[in-house]
Design an enzyme around this catalytic site. Structure first.
Site: not given
Ligand SMILES: [Zn+2]
Lengths: 176, 604
Positions: B426, B441, B560
């Site tokens: 992102h 995030e 993640e």
């Molecule tokens: Zn992500």
């Protein structure tokens, strides 16, 4: 009135117990609860987020699947406790159209603007939609559109620029 | 008979005239904010008619008219009407209209109530129909409208002037503060929001900033009129979204920075209007016309030899982008917008050139003297004691550039010769998922990526970031950056979220499906990471649908690290110590993979 309510409550608990104990059916090689279905009647699966927070899990609805019904089920969300909706709040379906075996479904912008993000949530949303709709005879792939436009991605992970096939890896379940 | 007919006609005419003159809405408020009306709104047969621009500007729709057909598109519905026809078609369903859409000069007037009903607004007429208020009666705004009623009762009696609308919107957008400065900084004061999205448009130049999850009304226009920013407008786009429009003099790059506790800061880039080369006093000068003294990062690159100057936070407005130069060692100057925040100037060289410090040469004019020779030669020639070249190639021992990317020259590193692309997920207008307490995030991804990059560099590896600032890079560009850099591995760093927020925990790693090498990399990274941070092991997942995997064949994983929407894990993910440990875990996995797969790094 009070007595009637109590009896209704007891009946409900009884039903829930029965459901919990499991009226089971074998579906795609796995045991799944089919509490809402009469024995022998037609039914179809709609996929929602499973309680294990990783997979999709089918909830069975009576009748024969068609696009309008499945989209309505997805918008409505699950009826079984433990499952979570795959669509964020306030989403509406703007329209859909089928070309050959590909179904194009346009959602309102809420599919993105109300989506929590994260690759796991994105997977569950995308394949909750795709897996449910590809259960319908004649539909093999689904492309998700927002406000009638093709999109690159929903929240930055999955490439939505093309129609997607059903994802079997998300169907593994802790139910067995 | 004729006389009676004439009298009836006259009376009707007079009545109509009376109706037309007395029944008109003079002031309109949408969500508590007054809308500027050029003319009063007409009322025909008790139905208020509005011009199309009003629907577009204050209800977030787009209205198109071709022949007699009117198409009004809103976020969640499209309404079709015809001029002179008392019916409307909404999503295929026919509805009756009390008054048909009609033309007035150049304008087309539409029945307001029909649109208000469709869009969930309530119409409240006050003061004998001279004041009209449109309000949304949703539960969240119950308090606001009560407050609004109280405010009306108390303040209308004392002073007829409308009260400042600021208090009323305390639940959402509370203020837009122009802070000025060279980068036209603007602070958007928000009580709470769930996300935002930006879009820079060119014709006319304007920046759209959509704020999601914001309640309350928009604010009055903020007139600025500095060298870049003309004004800031706000409107309610839909029930969740407030749209800010920054009207600009030029489509400038920008940066949006969320403040920790509340609100967003918007900054615009400096501007480079023109640049060129000229000769003066034995130097070649690179001259710049810019809105502000530019901050420059310079590197030398080889094959072909060139000097690259990156002007930070700068938008290129120069119309000429390429200049041939007939100097001995400088053959050409090229300019480009390298990224939304960086303007890149490239000098094509035919020999060593030394760059000297930037000087100001008048208001808005800057020069960078370029000496056609090495730093040592420059020093000898000018006999300068405190001479400090900004940048100069060191051609004395070998021809390798010394200002190029880090190549692990210490020679000790276990990963020497390995190029790792780190992809912080992102960035810029895409915040990624929003944490339980509101962290983004993108920021966490970048922080962990930097820790990981540092560890890899210390081990001698070369590191390429797909982004190293808070900037938007598309998921299709990211693998391209890795391919161009010749990367051996692609490591994407993310933080997760579940569709039912706050219900999932743990670490998982995604890898390119049907690729055994990526799968092994994922196994090792996941195992080492889970061992390091001790979150729940959610295992590894092969994916064939991620753009960052499909854009290259480089062994690729997406880590993640944890679930940012979970309150406990967000606390961890925000903590620097945890970020460092997570980076170490990922690093250990990468190191094991390299040693296992390539045998060892070239450095061994
Ligand atoms: Zn992500």
């Amino acid at each position: 009135m009070k007595w009637e309510r109590r009896i209704a409550g007891l009946l409900l608990i009884l039903i829930l117990l029965l459901v919990g104990r499991g009226v089971w059916k074998v579906y795609q090689g796995r045991m799944v609860p089919v509490s809402l279905i009469e024995e022998g009647a037609p039914y179809y699966p709609v996929y929602f987020a499973a309680a294990d927070s990783a997979h999709l899990e089918p909830e069975f609805r009576p009748g024969t699947a068609d696009v309008a019904a499945v989209l309505k089920d997805l918008l409505e969300g699950p009826r079984l406790p433990g499952l979570a909706p795959v669509l964020p709040p306030d989403v509406s379906v703007l329209g859909y159209t089928q070309r050959g075996s590909v179904l194009y479904v346009s959602f309102s912008h809420h599919l993105r603007s109300n989506h929590p993000g994260g690759s796991r949530a994105e997977m569950l949303t995308v394949y909750g939609i795709v897996n449910s709709l590809t259960e319908i005879a004649g539909i093999e792939r689904v492309q998700i559109l927002i406000e009638y436009e093709q999109i690159d991605t929903l929240t930055g992970h999955i490439d939505l620029g093309k129609p997607l096939e059903r994802d079997y890896s998300l169907l593994g379940s802790t139910m067995i | 008979m004729k006389r009676v007919a004439a009298a009836v006609l006259l009376i009707t005419f007079l009545l109509l005239l009376l109706a037309a003159s007395s029944l008109a809405v003079e002031r309109l408020f949408v969500g508590g904010i007054e809308v500027e009306l050029e003319e009063p709104l007409e009322i025909v047969s008790g139905v208020i008619l509005v011009p199309t621009w009003l629907l577009e500007k204050h209800f977030g729709g787009t209205v198109q008219i071709s022949d007699s057909r009117i198409t009004a598109a809103f976020a969640d519905q499209t309404i079709l009407m015809r001029l002179g026809e008392k019916s409307a078609l909404v999503d295929g369903e026919s509805h009756k209209l009390d008054v048909a859409p009609q033309r007035r000069g150049n304008e087309v007037l539409l029945p307001l109530r029909f649109f208000a009903d469709r869009l969930g607004f309530q119409l409240v007429l006050e003061e004998d129909g001279k004041v009209l208020r449109l309000q949304k009666p949703s539960q969240v705004r119950e308090r606001a409208s009560l407050f609004e009623r109280l405010r009306q009762e108390t303040s209308w009696a004392e002073e007829p002037e409308p009260v400042e609308p600021v208090e009323e919107t305390a639940q959402g957008l509370s203020d837009i503060v122009y802070m000025g400065g060279a980068r036209s900084r603007v602070f958007i004061d928000l009580q709470s929001y769930t996300g935002y999205q930006t879009n820079l448009l060119t014709d006319p130049p304007r920046l759209i900033l959509d704020l999601y999850g914001v309640e309350g009304g928009p604010l009055p226009v903020v007139e600025v009129d500095d060298s870049l920013l003309i004004r800031i407008r706000s409107s309610r786009f839909d029930e969740e979204t407030i749209r800010l429009v920054f009207d600009l003099n030029a489509a400038s790059g920008y940066k949006v920075t969320p403040w920790a506790d509340r609100g967003l800061e918007v900054e615009f880039n400096h501007m480079l209007y023109a640049a060129g080369l000229r000769e003066r006093d034995g130097f070649i000068e690179l001259w710049l016309e810019a809105s502000h003294p530019p901050s420059i990062e310079a590197i030398y690159l080889e094959d072909p030899q060139r000097l690259v100057l990156d002007l930070q936070d700068t938008t290129l407005l120069a119309s000429v982008r390429e200049l041939p130069a007939g100097y001995e060692r400088i053959s050409r100057l090229r300019m480009q917008q390298h990224s939304p925040e960086v303007t890149r100037l490239v000098l094509e060289l035919a020999g060593p050139v030394t760059m000297l410090p930037l000087q100001e040469a008048g208001p808005g004019r800057y020069v960078i003297p370029l000496f056609q020779g090495t730093a040592q030669e420059a020093q000898r020639m000018f006999d300068l004691d405190d001479f400090e070249p900004v940048i100069s190639p060191d051609f004395s021992d070998d021809t390798k550039p010394v200002f190029g990317p880090q190549r692990g020259e210490d020679g000790e590193g276990i990963l020497r010769g390995v190029i790792v692309a780190i992809d912080p997920g992102h960035g810029g207008s895409d915040p990624g998922t929003i944490g339980y307490h509101g962290s983004f995030e993108k920021d966490i991804n970048l922080a962990i990526s930097f820790f990981l990059g540092k560890l890899l560099k210390e081990a001698g590896a070369e590191v390429v970031y797909t982004r190293d600032t808070d900037v938007y890079v598309s998921i299709f560009e990211r693998p391209e950056i890795a391919v161009r850099a010749g990367a051996d591995l692609f490591i994407s760093i993310h933080a997760n979220s579940h569709i039912k927020r706050g219900t999932a925990r743990g670490t998982e790693t995604l890898y390119r499906a049907n690729d055994l090498v990526s799968q092994r990399l994922a196994q090792l990274v996941q195992a080492e990471l889970v061992q390091a941070i001790t979150l729940v092991d959610r295992r590894i997942w092969g994916r064939d649908d991620l753009a960052i995997f499909n854009g290259s064949t480089i062994p690729a994983v997406l880590v993640e690290v944890g679930f940012l929407d979970h309150p406990d894990e967000e606390v961890l993910l925000r903590a620097e110590g945890f970020q460092q440990i997570a980076a170490e875990g990922i690093y250990n996995g990468i190191e094991r993979f390299i040693l296992e797969y390539f045998g060892k790094g070239e450095g061994q």
